[in-house]
Design an enzyme around this catalytic site. Structure first.
Site, PDB file in Angstrom:
ATOM      1  N   SER A  31      -8.599  53.729  48.861  1.00 15.96           N
ATOM      2  CA  SER A  31      -9.746  54.469  49.368  1.00 15.96           C
ATOM      3  C   SER A  31      -9.247  55.595  50.251  1.00 15.96           C
ATOM      4  O   SER A  31      -8.102  55.558  50.727  1.00 15.96           O
ATOM      5  CB  SER A  31     -10.647  53.529  50.186  1.00 15.96           C
ATOM      6  OG  SER A  31     -11.599  54.246  50.936  1.00 15.96           O
ATOM      7  N   TYR A  63     -12.688  47.668  57.466  1.00 13.39           N
ATOM      8  CA  TYR A  63     -12.463  48.120  56.087  1.00 13.39           C
ATOM      9  C   TYR A  63     -11.223  48.999  56.001  1.00 13.39           C
ATOM     10  O   TYR A  63     -10.354  48.788  55.141  1.00 13.39           O
ATOM     11  CB  TYR A  63     -13.693  48.887  55.585  1.00 13.39           C
ATOM     12  CG  TYR A  63     -13.538  49.449  54.192  1.00 13.39           C
ATOM     13  CD1 TYR A  63     -13.520  48.612  53.087  1.00 13.39           C
ATOM     14  CD2 TYR A  63     -13.404  50.819  53.979  1.00 13.39           C
ATOM     15  CE1 TYR A  63     -13.390  49.120  51.803  1.00 13.39           C
ATOM     16  CE2 TYR A  63     -13.272  51.341  52.700  1.00 13.39           C
ATOM     17  CZ  TYR A  63     -13.259  50.486  51.621  1.00 13.39           C
ATOM     18  OH  TYR A  63     -13.118  50.998  50.356  1.00 13.39           O
TER      19      TYR A  63
END
Length: 232
Positions: A133, A146
């Site tokens: 990501s 995250y």
């Protein structure tokens, strides 16, 4: 009589929807694909769409089930880690259970499945692609747990690449920006924003980057690929 040559075998986790399903579709023309995920109905529906593919339903956090499912794979040309979870919250708001769940799925399950399949990957001189990501490159407020899991995933990829270079296993981290998926809808809902699909990458665009990593010639090691939405 010589039988037909076996096609390369790929395993894609998180294949029941979103980026994982798009990756499976991108790989299917040149690979037999194991469709990893927990939604058996969705996996079977995708398998009907993609000749040469078959469902590989397993809970990646169940160590015993994972070892049993991986045990029958003797040679693996491609392993794509697409399964993941994105749970947001500030440090002040995020309990330990959220940190543990995020790391269990985004890092520990990835590491364990890779470990179990390393003999099969080495036998094929295989490619490992990790869907990371933009949060694995920089963190921002509200994304602590995250982003930390994605930073850890990047470190795992770097270590695996260094360790397996002599065994012919190539490792690529793919860092997409925001992608138009159900997970993204859930993230935007958590943020309280308006969802505009045209502002995000298409899953097929990310799958194209994965295909590039998988099909790169042997003299080209694609270590990291970063994608961002081209729109305003």
């Amino acid at each position: 009589m010589i039988g037909p040559e076996l096609r390369p075998l790929a395993l894609v986790t998180g294949a029941s929807r979103g980026i994982g399903a798009a990756v499976a579709r991108a790989l299917a023309p040149g690979h037999d694909v194991l469709l990893g995920g927990r939604d058996s109905a969705a996996l079977h529906a995708l398998a009907v769409e993609l000749p040469g593919s078959r469902p590989w339903p397993v809970d990646l956090t169940d160590g015993r089930a994972l070892a049993e499912a991986a045990g029958g794979i003797e040679r693996l040309d491609v392993l794509v880690h697409s399964a993941g979870v994105g749970l947001l919250g500030t440090v002040a708001e995020t309990p330990a259970s959220t940190w543990r769940r995020q790391f269990e799925i985004n890092v520990v399950a990835v590491a364990e499945l890779t470990r179990l399949l390393l003999p099969a990957l080495r036998a094929a001189g295989g490619r490992v692609v990790l869907l990371n990501s933009g949060a694995g490159l920089s963190a921002r407020a509200g994304w602590a747990s995250y982003a930390a899991s994605k930073f850890a995933l990047r470190a795992f990829a770097d270590a695996l690449r260094a360790e397996e270079a002599g065994n012919g296993v190539r490792v690529t981290s793919v860092h997409p920006g925001r992608v138009d998926t159900q997970m993204q809808r859930e993230v935007v809902a958590q943020e309280g924003g308006d969802y505009r699909p045209e502002s995000y990458l298409r899953p097929e665009s990310v799958a194209g980057a994965v295909l590039l990593a998988v099909t790169a010639p042997d003299d080209a090691a694609l270590t990291e690929l970063v994608l961002r939405p081209a729109g305003p």
